[in-house]
Structure formats: structure tokens, C-alpha cells
Design a protein around this motif. Structure first.
Motif, PDB file in Angstrom:
ATOM      1  N   ARG A 180     -15.485 -11.430  -1.526  1.00 33.63           N
ATOM      2  CA  ARG A 180     -14.016 -10.930  -0.462  1.00 33.63           C
ATOM      3  C   ARG A 180     -14.078 -13.086   1.145  1.00 33.63           C
ATOM      4  O   ARG A 180     -15.042 -12.567   0.675  1.00 33.63           O
ATOM      5  CB  ARG A 180     -14.297 -10.434   0.369  1.00 33.63           C
ATOM      6  CG  ARG A 180     -14.279  -8.984  -0.803  1.00 33.63           C
ATOM      7  CD  ARG A 180     -14.800  -7.402   0.523  1.00 33.63           C
ATOM      8  NE  ARG A 180     -14.959  -6.507  -0.701  1.00 33.63           N
ATOM      9  CZ  ARG A 180     -15.640  -5.507  -0.520  1.00 33.63           C
ATOM     10  NH1 ARG A 180     -16.039  -5.747   0.041  1.00 33.63           N
ATOM     11  NH2 ARG A 180     -15.137  -5.095  -1.581  1.00 33.63           N
ATOM     12  N   ASP A 185     -12.239  -6.209   6.784  1.00 36.71           N
ATOM     13  CA  ASP A 185     -12.263  -5.614   5.625  1.00 36.71           C
ATOM     14  C   ASP A 185     -13.140  -4.017   5.792  1.00 36.71           C
ATOM     15  O   ASP A 185     -13.692  -4.373   5.695  1.00 36.71           O
ATOM     16  CB  ASP A 185     -12.642  -6.159   4.259  1.00 36.71           C
ATOM     17  CG  ASP A 185     -12.070  -5.616   2.775  1.00 36.71           C
ATOM     18  OD1 ASP A 185     -12.083  -4.516   2.857  1.00 36.71           O
ATOM     19  OD2 ASP A 185     -13.509  -5.264   2.354  1.00 36.71           O
ATOM     20  N   THR A 187     -13.039  -1.134   4.081  1.00 38.27           N
ATOM     21  CA  THR A 187     -13.274  -0.298   3.391  1.00 38.27           C
ATOM     22  C   THR A 187     -14.238   0.084   2.378  1.00 38.27           C
ATOM     23  O   THR A 187     -14.764  -0.260   1.420  1.00 38.27           O
ATOM     24  CB  THR A 187     -11.814  -1.608   1.868  1.00 38.27           C
ATOM     25  OG1 THR A 187     -13.185  -2.075   1.620  1.00 38.27           O
ATOM     26  CG2 THR A 187     -10.446  -1.130   2.612  1.00 38.27           C
TER      27      THR A 187
ATOM     28  N   ASN B 385      -5.067 -10.964   9.889  1.00 38.56           N
ATOM     29  CA  ASN B 385      -4.679  -9.647   9.609  1.00 38.56           C
ATOM     30  C   ASN B 385      -3.412  -9.231   9.814  1.00 38.56           C
ATOM     31  O   ASN B 385      -2.958  -9.332  10.885  1.00 38.56           O
ATOM     32  CB  ASN B 385      -5.654  -8.742  10.011  1.00 38.56           C
ATOM     33  CG  ASN B 385      -5.371  -6.963  10.937  1.00 38.56           C
ATOM     34  OD1 ASN B 385      -5.911  -6.947  11.638  1.00 38.56           O
ATOM     35  ND2 ASN B 385      -4.921  -6.498   9.624  1.00 38.56           N
ATOM     36  N   HIS B 413       0.516  -2.757  -1.813  1.00 40.08           N
ATOM     37  CA  HIS B 413      -1.014  -3.123  -2.042  1.00 40.08           C
ATOM     38  C   HIS B 413      -1.305  -4.019  -3.333  1.00 40.08           C
ATOM     39  O   HIS B 413      -2.140  -4.550  -3.298  1.00 40.08           O
ATOM     40  CB  HIS B 413      -1.558  -1.990  -1.952  1.00 40.08           C
ATOM     41  CG  HIS B 413      -1.592  -1.204  -0.949  1.00 40.08           C
ATOM     42  ND1 HIS B 413      -2.358   0.015  -0.403  1.00 40.08           N
ATOM     43  CD2 HIS B 413      -1.544  -1.631   0.971  1.00 40.08           C
ATOM     44  CE1 HIS B 413      -2.057  -0.211   1.095  1.00 40.08           C
ATOM     45  NE2 HIS B 413      -1.998  -0.568   2.003  1.00 40.08           N
ATOM     46  N   HIS B 417      -3.873  -7.163  -3.069  1.00 37.07           N
ATOM     47  CA  HIS B 417      -5.385  -7.306  -4.591  1.00 37.07           C
ATOM     48  C   HIS B 417      -4.875  -8.132  -5.168  1.00 37.07           C
ATOM     49  O   HIS B 417      -5.986  -9.167  -5.064  1.00 37.07           O
ATOM     50  CB  HIS B 417      -4.696  -5.690  -5.440  1.00 37.07           C
ATOM     51  CG  HIS B 417      -5.632  -5.335  -6.066  1.00 37.07           C
ATOM     52  ND1 HIS B 417      -7.263  -5.273  -5.162  1.00 37.07           N
ATOM     53  CD2 HIS B 417      -6.624  -5.773  -7.130  1.00 37.07           C
ATOM     54  CE1 HIS B 417      -8.097  -5.247  -6.068  1.00 37.07           C
ATOM     55  NE2 HIS B 417      -7.848  -5.517  -7.522  1.00 37.07           N
ATOM     56  N   THR B 422      -7.425  -7.206   1.223  1.00 35.96           N
ATOM     57  CA  THR B 422      -8.020  -5.799   1.349  1.00 35.96           C
ATOM     58  C   THR B 422      -6.811  -4.763   1.654  1.00 35.96           C
ATOM     59  O   THR B 422      -5.560  -5.503   3.007  1.00 35.96           O
ATOM     60  CB  THR B 422      -8.919  -5.657   2.322  1.00 35.96           C
ATOM     61  OG1 THR B 422      -9.637  -4.408   2.729  1.00 35.96           O
ATOM     62  CG2 THR B 422      -8.439  -6.221   3.871  1.00 35.96           C
ATOM     63  N   SER B 424      -7.123  -2.074   4.133  1.00 32.48           N
ATOM     64  CA  SER B 424      -7.289  -1.382   4.958  1.00 32.48           C
ATOM     65  C   SER B 424      -8.252  -2.561   5.652  1.00 32.48           C
ATOM     66  O   SER B 424     -10.099  -2.711   5.769  1.00 32.48           O
ATOM     67  CB  SER B 424      -8.024  -0.425   5.054  1.00 32.48           C
ATOM     68  OG  SER B 424      -8.671   0.103   5.903  1.00 32.48           O
ATOM     69  N   ALA B 425      -7.595  -3.079   6.905  1.00 34.78           N
ATOM     70  CA  ALA B 425      -8.087  -4.747   6.840  1.00 34.78           C
ATOM     71  C   ALA B 425      -9.338  -4.152   8.359  1.00 34.78           C
ATOM     72  O   ALA B 425     -10.181  -4.535   8.328  1.00 34.78           O
ATOM     73  CB  ALA B 425      -6.791  -5.278   7.810  1.00 34.78           C
ATOM     74  N   LEU B 437      -8.657   3.008  -2.137  1.00 38.44           N
ATOM     75  CA  LEU B 437      -9.552   3.202  -2.220  1.00 38.44           C
ATOM     76  C   LEU B 437     -10.015   3.148  -3.583  1.00 38.44           C
ATOM     77  O   LEU B 437     -10.989   2.259  -4.000  1.00 38.44           O
ATOM     78  CB  LEU B 437     -11.196   3.447  -1.298  1.00 38.44           C
ATOM     79  CG  LEU B 437     -12.332   3.452  -1.149  1.00 38.44           C
ATOM     80  CD1 LEU B 437     -12.605   1.981  -0.479  1.00 38.44           C
ATOM     81  CD2 LEU B 437     -13.303   3.958  -0.689  1.00 38.44           C
ATOM     82  N   TYR B 440      -8.670   0.722  -5.901  1.00 39.08           N
ATOM     83  CA  TYR B 440      -8.466  -0.563  -6.234  1.00 39.08           C
ATOM     84  C   TYR B 440     -10.163  -0.984  -5.896  1.00 39.08           C
ATOM     85  O   TYR B 440     -10.368  -2.607  -6.116  1.00 39.08           O
ATOM     86  CB  TYR B 440      -7.682  -1.273  -4.747  1.00 39.08           C
ATOM     87  CG  TYR B 440      -6.537  -1.532  -4.826  1.00 39.08           C
ATOM     88  CD1 TYR B 440      -5.358  -2.007  -5.781  1.00 39.08           C
ATOM     89  CD2 TYR B 440      -5.455  -0.756  -4.143  1.00 39.08           C
ATOM     90  CE1 TYR B 440      -4.387  -2.380  -6.056  1.00 39.08           C
ATOM     91  CE2 TYR B 440      -4.539  -0.654  -3.989  1.00 39.08           C
ATOM     92  CZ  TYR B 440      -3.356  -1.133  -5.142  1.00 39.08           C
ATOM     93  OH  TYR B 440      -2.037  -1.607  -5.341  1.00 39.08           O
ATOM     94  N   LYS B 441     -11.422  -0.227  -5.732  1.00 40.40           N
ATOM     95  CA  LYS B 441     -12.235  -0.919  -5.478  1.00 40.40           C
ATOM     96  C   LYS B 441     -13.066  -1.397  -7.300  1.00 40.40           C
ATOM     97  O   LYS B 441     -12.869  -0.412  -7.988  1.00 40.40           O
ATOM     98  CB  LYS B 441     -13.194  -0.003  -5.165  1.00 40.40           C
ATOM     99  CG  LYS B 441     -13.768   0.062  -3.356  1.00 40.40           C
ATOM    100  CD  LYS B 441     -14.053  -1.440  -2.818  1.00 40.40           C
ATOM    101  CE  LYS B 441     -14.480  -1.375  -1.783  1.00 40.40           C
ATOM    102  NZ  LYS B 441     -14.813  -2.209  -0.575  1.00 40.40           N
TER     103      LYS B 441
END
Lengths: 470, 470
Positions: A180, A185, A187, B385, B413, B417, B422, B424-425, B437, B440-441
Motif C-alpha cells: 500500500r 489505512d 482496515t 484521505n 468502494h 479499490h 482503502t 477505511s482510512a 473488509l 476487499y481484503k
């Protein structure tokens, strides 16, 4: 194990599976303090090959020892002498993958030499600030695996603080794509900082996305003579307030250290009358405006310190060449020690408010234990990090002195611990400092570390016998 | 469970085991978006009591939900509705344990309100730089558990970057005494950064040793009008080079955001002709020399940007009061949104080099999907952000708009991505963002996170159903 070796030759090509004399340089650390053996030393070409090497070793239950520039101080990149391990060199993963100057980030592979990363940044008119003695041969993967420090930590932080993202081959041969380039971030768990500083015992860092900074308009140094360590700490507070983030180095040099350098390299001299003060400080500021502003700042802050009677004298470098000569003196101490004789070294840190008390206490105590012992103390005082070196008394034999090393180390580290400090500030644990770690670490913390190790490397194949006992 | 309740009353005193109406405020988040139930809400007095509460809950298999100031955005401090959990308030652990001004560190307990920590630092003529909207009620324990961000991250980093050491009650009720005040310490795995940002799912942070900084001699702001987001990013590069570390805030305000504020609070106005530009930037510099130097720096850097045609206009605050009025405008956007109507909010970050492309793409795409949707975009552009807010089109019903939220969020989102960003910054995962999460994770990363959770909280009692599915 012939099967594994053959399988690795198939995978990487025979030229990238070293044995015998070709492997030898990778089975010993640069100080020749750790010597090991290995099944082979392999050179994968890219992340996928690293992952495949890990999977194949795992299938055979063969331990893996990752190795970068092999410049570590604690034997962390040297295999044990069982001859069972495969050493994985990251040297062929040496691409600069991307520079995003607008985002102030650079993405590099683990095998990139630190100096090449610095240079690539500079070519893009940016600064990558990690700076340390071995920068011409250490690699960024090793810097991250050991959370390298160096001389600009007080401004830019350790290697950890400079990494935004990682690519990691896990202990099971999966690839975590965590490159990244984000400053924020939130997450999930901070796996990045878990791999950083884990010395290859949890996985192999194969690439990293790193922070870049603005190139300073000017860098300038000064040497300052102070009457005591307390005064050096007072000067640190004054400089932090006066220069704020422009203060990029605050290095301590004892007069004994300076004398060693002057003796070993007569062309190098302090810009002060001999014996002026027991301690010297090398200051560096990185200015966003230019030379004139940098000099004016130095004159103001150091002038006020002089007026307040806090410092004995100050020499502001009048040119880039003089700045470099001040740094050369500082950087020559280690070499001067090596030329002078046997030395017991300790890489310690503590709150800066405790440093003077520690040095005084230790001076008295060790003077009693080992008459004539010589204190060669220098280091990154801005971070509370001292290279606390003890040299053989005249007349004592090398053997005698080295034999007393363990006892002296216990005395030094006991006092470091009592001063809320650490027994390894920069260099890590590797194989040499596991005993000290077990001796001083909070048992709760040790238990948590063991659980993390078991969770991320359940087969125990990643660099066993480093950081934690094998 | 009567046994556990009685045992907790014995331990803490009946007044510190809340049920019924006394417990109610702690069973709902401040936005009333998460509502839960609990066996009890308890208020231990110190670290030992926290540890004993954990041990007793563990013995009964009762889940624990730690809670600080209850100002989170993702329901991370609210129990589920099973009524099985015990909520542990840290509010009574509110001592400033130590300030070491010489070492530039402060040690505080988890329940200290952020503003009180800022104040204690200032009283010692030092700066604790974490700055965010909820600072009057959020606690340092919550800030660390969620790795809080805020508006000075581009200079001082997130909460993680400000912590040197932690004291943690583990998921088994042991106390990890990790309150180090060291800038360098390489003795094992980085457990500190694992607990930071883990949202109470691995253990409970009970105290922390934090970095302090020099108080700036002057802080000054400017508002700058720019013709495009690309220009805002160009200005960021110019400011990073020109101000370097003195740049302590770089906040983006869209003209739509400014208009909302002007409409909701007519006394607050931009210092520019209406409609001058689509984007504004609020800059702050923290100067180590003083007001005059700060103003001169602003004039030089912004003057050059004006001459280069990169900015439309700039207003440098002429006083502390004007600096504050610029900040008030920025900080009023959230309130203005609340007064205006329904809003879909996204807390995103991406490389600054990708921001302009993202905003343009999204503008076109969402304009097609939801005719008349209004973009209220602002945030910490210096960190990449954005608070990416979408307001209901005139004429649409609230219900209709809210119902479209999940689909719109997916579009936003997905694009975040695709722009290497991200979802959730700053705000974390909590209970509200687990779905995102999982969506996308990287599966490898998720698997590593699950292993860490199982290793450090083997019974799964720490804040279950947060960060990872319960």
C-alpha cells in the motif's frame, strides 16, 4: 535431501543453487562471529520464485534463512551448523518497481541496496532518509527485517516509520500483497509492523513501498564542545525547540572516541584545542530555505547556548566539505576502535533523561571491576542510543579481557535495564542476543512473542534459532 | 451469570457495576447507529482491576467490550444484542502517570481524555500533536485502539506513530508491562503496533507512553482557492518542498462543502468572492521561529504558486483569531451536513496522485446512477484521505436515498479499490465495516489476521464480532 536440491535446481536453474565454495561467503557473517553450514544457498529471481522455494522447503521440513546484504551485527542471517537449512538470497530481487513522486512514495524490491534507493529518490528530486554506515552494501529487505536505525532517526524514524506497505512471502509460501502507498489505512491488524523487525522469522519481505520526503535545500553541520553529558542533553532540548524538525542528527562523541580517531587517522582533527571538553556533539540541520538560513539558525541557537554558558565552544561548518569532514570524524570511530584493539560493544538505548546518570554510574562501577578499562562512548544521543564500547586496559591480555566480557555485559545490561533502557537499540536479536532477551524480557511479552511465531510460522521453518530459541 | 455479576460487584464495588438505566448510555454509540445489550457495564479503577475483570469474565466464557469515550464511527465499542457481554469502561484509569520533558515523553492511562493529554503536554511547554474533532471527549485508549488520525497526520503521523510504549491487559488477564520510553528498541516482535489499531479485539490498552514535540513558536493558516483537484495536488507538492516539516495541515474543502457551511452558519464565509473556485485548501504551518517568519514563508511559497498560475487566490490569516476562523469553517462542514439532510459518508484514502482521477470518475459514474446527487467532498488531502460524502438529490425521499446507500457504497468502494485505496482510512472496521473488509481484503492477509486473533485471544472473548466476524 537430494530431491529438494534437484527440485530447486529445476526451479531456479543450476547457477542459482550454490553449494561448496560458491556458498561459503553466505555461511558466515561479515565479522566472522557466526559461522554456519547449509544444504544450499539459493538465488530466486522474483517473488513467485521465493514463494515456490518456501513451499518446496516446507514440504521437506527444511529451514530457511533469508539473507540480504549480510551486514548484520547479531548473526541473524547466518544458518546454524546443522547444515540442514537453505539460505535464500534476495539479491536478484533488486528492481525499483515504481516511483510516485506526486505521492512521495517509492516501491522497491528487497534486494535493492540502500544506497541505490537513496539515489533513485534523489534522481526524482526526493529524499529517502534512511542513513547508516553499511548503506553501500546493506539491502532494503534487511533494513526492514531488522528495523534499521542510523543517524537520522530523530527526524525521520527507524526503517519501520518509513515503510507504508510490504509484499511478504509467508512461512507457508503464500504471497501477501500488502504494497500500500497510503498514509492512513485502518482496515485490520498491523501485519506490516509485525514483519518489520522480525528478522526473517515470520516470513520473507520481498518488496516494500517507502515514504519519500522533500530534499532539503541545505544540510549543514556543527560540532559543539560540552562540559558534561548533562549539558549535552540540555543542548538537545534547546536544539529540538530551536530547530524542531530541521534537526536531523544529534550525535555524541566522547573525547576518548575523538582521540582514538586522531591517533588512527592523524589528518582528522577536532576543530577545537585538544582537551577542551570531555564530550562533543555533532549536529546536523536540514533546512528547507537554504545555506544562509541554516547558518543563521545555527548562529542563533548555538549563540544562545554559548551566552547561557551551556556549551564550551561551537564550530559551524563553513562549507559542504567541512560538513563532510565532521561526519567523517564521527563515522571513523568504529574503524579507529578496530585498529586500536579489543573492544566490548553494547548497543543500548534509554530515555535521554537517564543517559548521564547511567554513564556516571557505570563509569564508577566498571572502574572498580576492571581497573584501567577505557570508555569509548559515542552514538545517537538524539535517540538515547549509545554505542557503549569498553576497551581493554593497557597491560591486560586480549584473552583475559574477552573472557571478562560476559560478566561486564551483565553489569552493563543490568544497569541499562535499571535505567528503563534496551539491550538492543538498533541491531536486533539474531542469534547472539537471545540469551539477553530471555534474561530481561517481561515473561508476558515473551509468551506473546512465542504465540505470534507459532501462529505465523506453525512449522517453525523461518530462520529458526533467531529472535526466539529454536 | 449471577455468580459473575456478584463476583464483579465484590471486586469493583456495587457502584462500579452498572446495569439498567445506568448502563444504557454505554450500550449505544453516539450516532445511535449501533444498539446492543450487556450483562453489565463495569468501571475498574486501575490496571490490576482490569486484569482481574478479564480473568473472571474468561472463567465464565463471557465476552468483553472495552469502551473509551464512545465517540467511534463504526460501532466498535458497542456490544451485540445477545446481552452476554460485559462492557469495560476505562474512564477511571485517567491519571497522567509521568511527564519526562527532557525525554519528550508522557505516560498516561487509557481513560485520559485526549484534550487533557494535550493540555498536560502544553503545561510542560511541549506539544502532543494528535488533533481531531472529538478531542474533548475521546480517550487516548480509544485513540490508540483505533489508531486515530485527524488533521496533523501529514506532519506527526497517526496515533500509532505517537506511541512509544504500551501497558496492555491481554485476553487472558495478564498484564504486559510494555511502557517503554525509547525511540529505538529492536528486541523482538512489534506487539505494540499489533495492539494499536486492533479495536480491543486482542487485549485492552490500559496505559501508553507517548511522544512529545517542541511547541511551535507560531501557528498560522492560509486559505487558497484552486481551479481543480489536480492543482490542489500540485500545491501540496510545492508546500511539502517549501515548508517541509513545518506543514502541519493540508485540508481540502470543496466549494459545495463551503456553501453548505455558509448556508447553515451565515456568519461563516470564505474570504473570497463567491464562486471563485471549485476547490479550496486550508493550509497550516507550525513555525519554530515565530509569526513573522511564518508569514514570510507563506508569502514566499504562495506567492510563487500565484506567479506560476497554479492557484487562483490566497488569503493568509492576519491573526490568531483569523486562523481559528478558517479552522472553524473547515470543522463546521460535518455539522452543516447534519443540518442539511441525508448523507452517505465514506472514509477513504488513496495515493494523492490518484485522488483527482478518482473524484472525476466517480462524479461521472454517480451522476448517471443517481441524478442530482450532491458531492460534499472534503478531508485531509495531505494524507490522501477524503471524507467523500454524497447528499440526497432534491426531490428524492430520505427512504429512497438511504435504500440506495449500499449500492452506491459498492460503486464508491470498488473505485477506491481500483485506485489502490482503502475503504477505511481513519475510522477502523468495528462492526459496520466487516462486510467491506471481507469483500476487499487480500485472502492471505485475512488468513494472517485470523491467526493473529486466534493466537492472542484463543478463547475469542475480546470484543467479538469486531474487525473480524465473530
Amino acid at each position: 535431501m537430494t530431491t529438494l536440491l534437484e527440485s530447486l535446481r529445476d526451479l531456479l536453474g543450476p547457477g542459482n543453487v550454490l553449494t561448496g565454495g560458491d556458498a561459503a561467503p553466505h555461511l558466515v557473517d561479515w565479522r566472522q562471529a557466526a559461522v554456519g553450514r547449509a544444504l544450499a544457498v539459493v538465488r530466486p529471481a522474483d517473488t513467485d520464485e521465493v514463494a515456490e522455494v518456501v513451499r518446496r522447503c516446507l514440504a521437506h521440513g527444511v529451514p530457511i534463512v533469508p539473507q540480504g546484504g549480510n551486514t548484520g551485527q547479531v548473526g541473524g542471517a547466518t544458518p546454524d551448523d546443522s547444515g540442514r537449512a537453505v539460505v535464500v538470497l534476495l539479491s536478484r530481487l533488486a528492481r525499483i518497481r515504481e516511483i510516485d513522486a506526486e505521492n512521495d512514495t517509492i516501491t522497491v524490491e528487497a534486494g535493492c541496496v540502500l544506497q541505490d534507493v537513496q539515489r533513485a529518490a534523489r534522481d526524482a528530486r526526493r529524499l529517502f532518509p534512511l542513513t547508516l554506515g553499511a548503506e553501500g552494501s546493506c539491502t532494503i529487505g534487511g533494513n526492514l527485517a531488522t528495523n534499521a536505525g542510523g543517524s537520522q532517526v530523530l527526524r525521520y524514524g527507524n526503517a519501520r516509520a518509513l515503510a507504508l506497505g510490504l509484499e511478504v512471502v509467508t512461512a507457508e509460501g503464500d504471497v501477501w500483497h500488502g504494497l500500500r502507498a497510503l498514509r492512513k489505512d485502518n482496515t485490520g491488524y498491523d501485519l506490516r509492523d509485525l514483519y518489520i523487525g522480525s528478522e526473517g522469522t515470520l516470513g520473507i519481505i520481498t518488496a516494500a513501498t517507502l515514504k519519500l520526503f522533500a530534499l532539503p535545500a541545505a544540510q549543514r553541520t556543527a560540532l559543539v564542545a560540552v562540559a558534561s553529558l548533562e549539558r549535552a542533553v540540555t543542548l538537545l532540548a534547546r536544539c529540538r525547540a530551536g530547530f524542531e524538525a530541521a534537526l536531523t542528527a544529534f550525535e555524541l562523541i566522547s573525547s576518548e572516541s575523538a582521540k582514538l580517531v586522531e591517533r588512527a587517522f592523524p589528518q582528522q582533527r577536532l576543530p577545537f584545542a585538544s582537551g577542551l571538553a570531555p564530550w562533543y556533539v555533532l549536529l546536523e540541520i536540514s533546512d528547507s530555505e537554504g545555506e544562509d538560513h541554516a547558518r543563521a539558525c545555527f548562529e542563533q541557537v548555538l549563540g544562545a547556548a554559548l551566552d547561557a554558558g551551556e556549551i564550551e565552544d561551537a564550530a559551524i561548518a563553513q562549507s559542504g566539505a567541512q560538513s563532510e569532514s565532521f561526519w567523517l570524524l564521527r563515522d571513523s570511530i568504529t574503524l579507529a576502535i578496530a585498529q586500536t584493539g579489543k573492544c566490548l560493544k553494547h548497543d543500548i538505548a534509554m530515555p535521554t533523561s537517564r543517559v548521564a546518570g547511567f554513564v556516571r554510574t557505570m563509569g564508577e562501577r566498571l572502574g572498580q571491576v576492571c581497573t584501567g578499562i577505557r570508555f569509548v562512548i559515542f552514538g545517537h544521543l538524539g535517540d538515547g542510543n549509545l554505542h557503549y564500547n569498553l576497551m581493554k586496559p593497557d597491560g591486560a591480555s586480549d584473552e583475559q579481557f574477552v573472557a571478562s566480557g560476559a560478566g561486564i555485559m551483565r553489569i552493563v545490561h543490568d544497569s541499562v535495564h535499571a535505567h528503563a533502557g534496551t539491550i538492543s537499540a538498533e541491531q536486533g536479536v539474531g542469534q547472539f542476543r537471545i540469551g539477553e532477551l530471555l534474561h530481561y524480557k517481561d515473561p508476558v511479552e515473551l509468551s506473546l512473542m512465542r504465540r505470534v511465531k507459532a501462529a505465523l510460522d506453525p512449522s517453525g521453518i523461518m530462520n529458526p534459532g533467531k529472535v526466539l530459541p529454536g
